[in-house]
Every structure is written in C-alpha cells, then in structure tokens.
Design a protein around this motif. Structure first.
Motif, PDB file in Angstrom:
ATOM      1  N   LEU A 298       0.808  -1.362   0.035  1.00 35.47           N
ATOM      2  CA  LEU A 298       0.034   0.042  -0.072  1.00 35.47           C
ATOM      3  C   LEU A 298       0.723   1.492  -0.159  1.00 35.47           C
ATOM      4  O   LEU A 298       0.442   2.390   0.558  1.00 35.47           O
ATOM      5  CB  LEU A 298      -0.817  -0.176   1.418  1.00 35.47           C
ATOM      6  N   THR A 299       1.991   1.240  -0.643  1.00 39.35           N
ATOM      7  CA  THR A 299       3.025   2.444  -0.743  1.00 39.35           C
ATOM      8  C   THR A 299       3.288   2.270  -2.112  1.00 39.35           C
ATOM      9  O   THR A 299       3.683   1.613  -2.901  1.00 39.35           O
ATOM     10  CB  THR A 299       4.053   2.412   0.102  1.00 39.35           C
ATOM     11  N   PRO A 300       3.264   3.755  -2.965  1.00 40.04           N
ATOM     12  CA  PRO A 300       3.403   4.075  -4.240  1.00 40.04           C
ATOM     13  C   PRO A 300       4.802   3.384  -4.437  1.00 40.04           C
ATOM     14  O   PRO A 300       5.787   3.354  -3.513  1.00 40.04           O
ATOM     15  CB  PRO A 300       3.369   5.338  -4.354  1.00 40.04           C
TER      16      PRO A 300
ATOM     17  N   ARG B 211       9.330   9.446  -6.707  1.00 36.24           N
ATOM     18  CA  ARG B 211      10.425  10.650  -7.311  1.00 36.24           C
ATOM     19  C   ARG B 211       9.885  11.941  -7.360  1.00 36.24           C
ATOM     20  O   ARG B 211      10.616  13.068  -7.251  1.00 36.24           O
ATOM     21  CB  ARG B 211      11.375  10.318  -8.361  1.00 36.24           C
ATOM     22  N   HIS B 212       8.697  11.919  -7.789  1.00 33.38           N
ATOM     23  CA  HIS B 212       8.025  13.534  -8.025  1.00 33.38           C
ATOM     24  C   HIS B 212       6.948  13.640  -7.071  1.00 33.38           C
ATOM     25  O   HIS B 212       6.264  13.037  -6.888  1.00 33.38           O
ATOM     26  CB  HIS B 212       7.608  13.393  -9.616  1.00 33.38           C
ATOM     27  N   LEU B 213       7.054  15.001  -6.542  1.00 35.99           N
ATOM     28  CA  LEU B 213       6.286  15.182  -5.248  1.00 35.99           C
ATOM     29  C   LEU B 213       5.098  15.171  -5.984  1.00 35.99           C
ATOM     30  O   LEU B 213       4.875  16.361  -6.842  1.00 35.99           O
ATOM     31  CB  LEU B 213       6.650  16.367  -4.613  1.00 35.99           C
ATOM     32  N   SER B 214       3.866  14.853  -5.528  1.00 41.30           N
ATOM     33  CA  SER B 214       2.710  15.153  -6.188  1.00 41.30           C
ATOM     34  C   SER B 214       1.410  14.725  -5.295  1.00 41.30           C
ATOM     35  O   SER B 214       1.596  13.939  -4.378  1.00 41.30           O
ATOM     36  CB  SER B 214       2.531  13.913  -7.372  1.00 41.30           C
ATOM     37  N   LEU B 215       0.424  15.644  -5.190  1.00 43.31           N
ATOM     38  CA  LEU B 215      -0.500  15.495  -4.326  1.00 43.31           C
ATOM     39  C   LEU B 215      -1.336  14.195  -4.667  1.00 43.31           C
ATOM     40  O   LEU B 215      -1.937  13.594  -3.715  1.00 43.31           O
ATOM     41  CB  LEU B 215      -1.728  16.679  -4.507  1.00 43.31           C
ATOM     42  N   ASP B 216      -1.213  13.494  -5.994  1.00 39.61           N
ATOM     43  CA  ASP B 216      -2.074  12.381  -6.150  1.00 39.61           C
ATOM     44  C   ASP B 216      -1.567  11.477  -5.152  1.00 39.61           C
ATOM     45  O   ASP B 216      -2.434  10.607  -4.428  1.00 39.61           O
ATOM     46  CB  ASP B 216      -1.570  11.762  -7.646  1.00 39.61           C
TER      47      ASP B 216
ATOM     48  N   ILE C 254      -1.568   8.241   0.448  1.00 38.76           N
ATOM     49  CA  ILE C 254      -1.029   7.814   1.721  1.00 38.76           C
ATOM     50  C   ILE C 254      -1.991   8.313   2.820  1.00 38.76           C
ATOM     51  O   ILE C 254      -2.062   7.780   3.526  1.00 38.76           O
ATOM     52  CB  ILE C 254       0.343   8.607   1.832  1.00 38.76           C
ATOM     53  N   TYR C 255      -2.452   9.470   2.666  1.00 42.21           N
ATOM     54  CA  TYR C 255      -3.443   9.941   3.444  1.00 42.21           C
ATOM     55  C   TYR C 255      -4.829   9.372   3.700  1.00 42.21           C
ATOM     56  O   TYR C 255      -4.920   8.740   5.093  1.00 42.21           O
ATOM     57  CB  TYR C 255      -4.025  11.449   3.503  1.00 42.21           C
TER      58      TYR C 255
ATOM     59  N   THR D 122      -2.915  14.326   8.680  1.00 40.58           N
ATOM     60  CA  THR D 122      -2.204  15.130   7.645  1.00 40.58           C
ATOM     61  C   THR D 122      -0.892  15.363   7.901  1.00 40.58           C
ATOM     62  O   THR D 122      -0.038  15.322   7.083  1.00 40.58           O
ATOM     63  CB  THR D 122      -3.011  16.612   7.743  1.00 40.58           C
ATOM     64  N   ILE D 123      -0.352  15.567   9.362  1.00 40.17           N
ATOM     65  CA  ILE D 123       1.080  16.003   9.536  1.00 40.17           C
ATOM     66  C   ILE D 123       1.643  14.718   9.448  1.00 40.17           C
ATOM     67  O   ILE D 123       3.109  14.663   9.023  1.00 40.17           O
ATOM     68  CB  ILE D 123       1.049  16.595  10.958  1.00 40.17           C
ATOM     69  N   TRP D 124       1.213  13.699   9.978  1.00 40.81           N
ATOM     70  CA  TRP D 124       1.886  12.049   9.709  1.00 40.81           C
ATOM     71  C   TRP D 124       2.099  11.955   8.449  1.00 40.81           C
ATOM     72  O   TRP D 124       3.268  11.597   7.987  1.00 40.81           O
ATOM     73  CB  TRP D 124       0.963  11.204  10.566  1.00 40.81           C
ATOM     74  N   THR D 125       1.060  12.077   7.304  1.00 38.96           N
ATOM     75  CA  THR D 125       1.482  11.960   6.150  1.00 38.96           C
ATOM     76  C   THR D 125       2.605  12.752   5.236  1.00 38.96           C
ATOM     77  O   THR D 125       3.019  12.384   4.581  1.00 38.96           O
ATOM     78  CB  THR D 125       0.001  11.984   5.341  1.00 38.96           C
ATOM     79  N   ILE D 126       2.576  14.237   5.806  1.00 40.04           N
ATOM     80  CA  ILE D 126       3.581  15.037   5.340  1.00 40.04           C
ATOM     81  C   ILE D 126       4.832  14.533   5.614  1.00 40.04           C
ATOM     82  O   ILE D 126       5.711  14.308   4.926  1.00 40.04           O
ATOM     83  CB  ILE D 126       3.495  16.397   5.906  1.00 40.04           C
ATOM     84  N   TYR D 127       5.107  14.345   6.909  1.00 40.52           N
ATOM     85  CA  TYR D 127       6.547  13.538   7.491  1.00 40.52           C
ATOM     86  C   TYR D 127       6.684  12.149   6.646  1.00 40.52           C
ATOM     87  O   TYR D 127       8.017  12.357   5.918  1.00 40.52           O
ATOM     88  CB  TYR D 127       6.448  13.202   9.111  1.00 40.52           C
ATOM     89  N   GLU D 128       5.831  11.422   6.653  1.00 38.44           N
ATOM     90  CA  GLU D 128       6.123  10.202   5.818  1.00 38.44           C
ATOM     91  C   GLU D 128       5.980  10.333   4.462  1.00 38.44           C
ATOM     92  O   GLU D 128       7.365   9.889   3.937  1.00 38.44           O
ATOM     93  CB  GLU D 128       4.865   8.985   6.059  1.00 38.44           C
ATOM     94  N   GLY D 129       5.652  11.246   3.759  1.00 43.58           N
ATOM     95  CA  GLY D 129       5.550  11.675   2.458  1.00 43.58           C
ATOM     96  C   GLY D 129       7.022  12.218   2.101  1.00 43.58           C
ATOM     97  O   GLY D 129       7.677  11.653   0.811  1.00 43.58           O
TER      98      GLY D 129
END
Length: 331
Positions: A65-67, A73-78, A83-84, A145-152
């Motif tokens: 369940l991880t891209p 490699r490319h930061l994307s909201l998708d 992940i969120y 949200t903050i968890w996802t930002i750190y992880e992403g």
C-alpha cells in the motif's frame, strides 16, 4: 468476568489494578532472564499482541500500500492523497474498533474501566461540546495530515537518494536490530518531547488540547494540537541522519500513528469471548491524564520518570509525594 479479582473499585466506581505500577523494563536488576524473556515474548507482554500487530501493519503497507519509488520521485498530491487515505483508514479501524467495543456497544460495561464515567458530552471545552467529535477533528484534520507529510517527504527523499538507504542484502543484521529498536527509540523521543510540551508556554499553546481528555477514550490518543503533532511525529527525522531503510522509517512513524489508541482506551483490559483477555490500557498513562504532572514516559520506559522523580506508582503515598513536589516547585 469479575474485575475485582484483578483490582479494586472505590466509592466513585473508579477501578485500579492491585499493587503498584512496576518500573520497566522489569527483571534486569537483579537479573531474572526467564521472567524477562517471558515479559518480552509472552502474551500481553512487551511484543505480543500490540507491537507485533503494529509492525505487521507497517510492513504490509510498505509492500502493498505504498507507491513505487518511480512514482514518489516526483512530489505529487496524487500519491500523497493516497497515503493520507491509507493512513486515515488504518486509524479509523484501529481506534474505531476499540471505541465500538468499549463505548458504543459497551460490551463489558465498566469492567476494568479506570474512570467510572464514560466520554464527555455537552462540555464547552470540546469542539461541538462533545469529546469524541472533538477528538475526531484533531485526528483527521491535523494528526493524519502531519503524519502523511512527514512520511511522504521522507519517502520522497529516499526515492531521490537524498538520504542514505541501507540494503537488506548487504546489512540484514544491522537493519533487523534497528527495526527492533524503534519502539525503544520512540520511548526516549516521546519522553523528551512530552516534557518539553509541559513547558508552560507550549502547554498553553498546544498540549492543553490533548489534556482536555482527563478521562480519555481511544480517539484521545492522537487528539492533539497541530503544533504538538509536529513535535510528536518528528521522531522519523532520525532516518535523515542515521542510515536506514524506508520500511524502518515507516515502522517508526506507524508506531507513532497507531500505538496511542489502546493506551488511551480508558480500560485496563478488553474482555472477549469465553473470558479471553487482551491488555489494552495503561494505568501509568491514565494517571498522567488524571494528575498532569507525573508519568511523562510510556509504560515500557517509565524508569525515566523514576530517575527524574516524576514517577507515580498508583499508590496514595505517591499522590502525596507528587503534591509535595509540586508545592516545592511553586515556592
């Protein structure tokens, strides 16, 4: 099941386990290797069931369940949104099942419940005057949200080879040891940031939100102000410095994201079919929510509170000692 076989209930109906809270880790001084191994590997011990289950969830999410690195490699909201949603689903299930059992179905009534009262409603201190709704807002709008930002951002850095990554084929023993040390590393990080959050300015700005939950429930575990979430999830930054692997970094932040719910459930034990019991509570941490200025550490690292003279073992003597310590500080 009769919970008075395992503890006592006072006139208000509040339950507490027999004896005093032990100082962890147990059985090291003097050495008692068999008892220590039983505590580590036995049921309702250090690893089983919770740490083992959380580790399996993190590993499963890494593999399925991880891209891919190519995508990240490319930061994307998708893929960040993916992940969120994944993280939100895990939290909804992890905390939701406990909430369903203890507070919606009330399948064991007040058996093993530390505070005889259930979750608060019609209280001005909570958003929408409701403890559960308040907790849900802080978790899903801020915490995940903050968890996802750190992880992403961490996975993005790994995908671009901006931080050192150790390969399992080359150093398997190093990575296994590092993986196993994550709960201990988190215990030390949690103690340090928790003490910092009790510094009066930070407490008023941020930590007060979490401490509105004097009588916590499962959703209270990650109910925090965004400033506290930034501190709380910051432990993953160690992987920017110490060579690691993405699955270990994910295990680190997953542990932070899903471990608080049982310890905030408000119940010592979940009683299932035929009297089968799963340890869920943390009387050690419940006392922190009750008294505020004691037991800053997680259960398995409460030797830190013992060392810094902030340990409350659940006894009346400890309550009096805590009150005297606070009087001395204010003089």
């Amino acid at each position: 099941m009769d919970d008075t076989q395992f503890g006592t209930r006072d006139k208000r109906g509040d339950w507490k386990p027999f004896g005093k809270i032990p100082v962890f880790p147990q059985y090291l001084i003097p050495p008692q290797p068999l008892k220590f191994l039983k505590w580590i590997f036995g049921w309702n011990g250090y690893l089983f069931p919770w740490q083992f289950l959380w580790a399996l969830i993190a590993i499963g999410c890494w593999f399925w369940l991880t891209p891919s690195f190519e995508t990240m490699r490319h930061l994307s909201l998708d893929w960040l949104a993916f992940i969120y949603i994944r993280n939100a689903t895990i939290v909804f299930i992890s905390a939701g099942l406990l909430h369903l059992h203890f507070y919606i179905k009330r399948r064991q009534g007040k058996q093993f419940k530390y505070n005889a009262k259930f979750l608060e409603t019609n209280k001005q201190k909570f958003l929408f005057k409701d403890q559960t709704k308040d907790n849900l807002v802080w978790i899903f709008l801020s915490g995940i949200t903050i968890w996802t930002i750190y992880e992403g951002l961490t996975l993005w850095a790994y995908a671009n080879e901006w931080i050192p990554m150790v390969i399992w084929d080359m150093y398997p023993l190093y990575l296994i040891v590092f993986f196993c040390l994550i709960p201990t590393i988190r215990d030390f990080h949690f103690y340090l940031i928790h003490r910092l959050l009790h510094w009066r300015p930070l407490y008023r700005i941020a930590h007060e939100v979490h401490h509105r939950n004097i009588n916590p429930g499962p959703w209270s575990g990650l109910s925090m102000h965004p400033v506290e979430h930034v501190f709380y999830f910051s432990g993953i930054l160690i992987h920017l410095i110490i060579p690691s692997h993405p699955v270990i970094a994910m295990w680190h932040i997953f542990h932070a994201g899903i471990s608080p719910y049982p310890s905030h459930s408000g119940f010592e034990t979940m009683v299932l079919k035929d009297g089968f019991r799963v340890y869920t509570g943390s009387y050690n941490h419940y006392l922190h929510h009750k008294y505020f200025e004691c037991n800053y550490s997680a259960d398995s690292a409460n030797f830190l509170d013992k060392f810094f003279d902030t340990f409350h073992d659940g006894s009346e003597e400890a309550t009096e000692a805590m009150k005297q310590r606070l009087r001395n500080v204010r003089m």
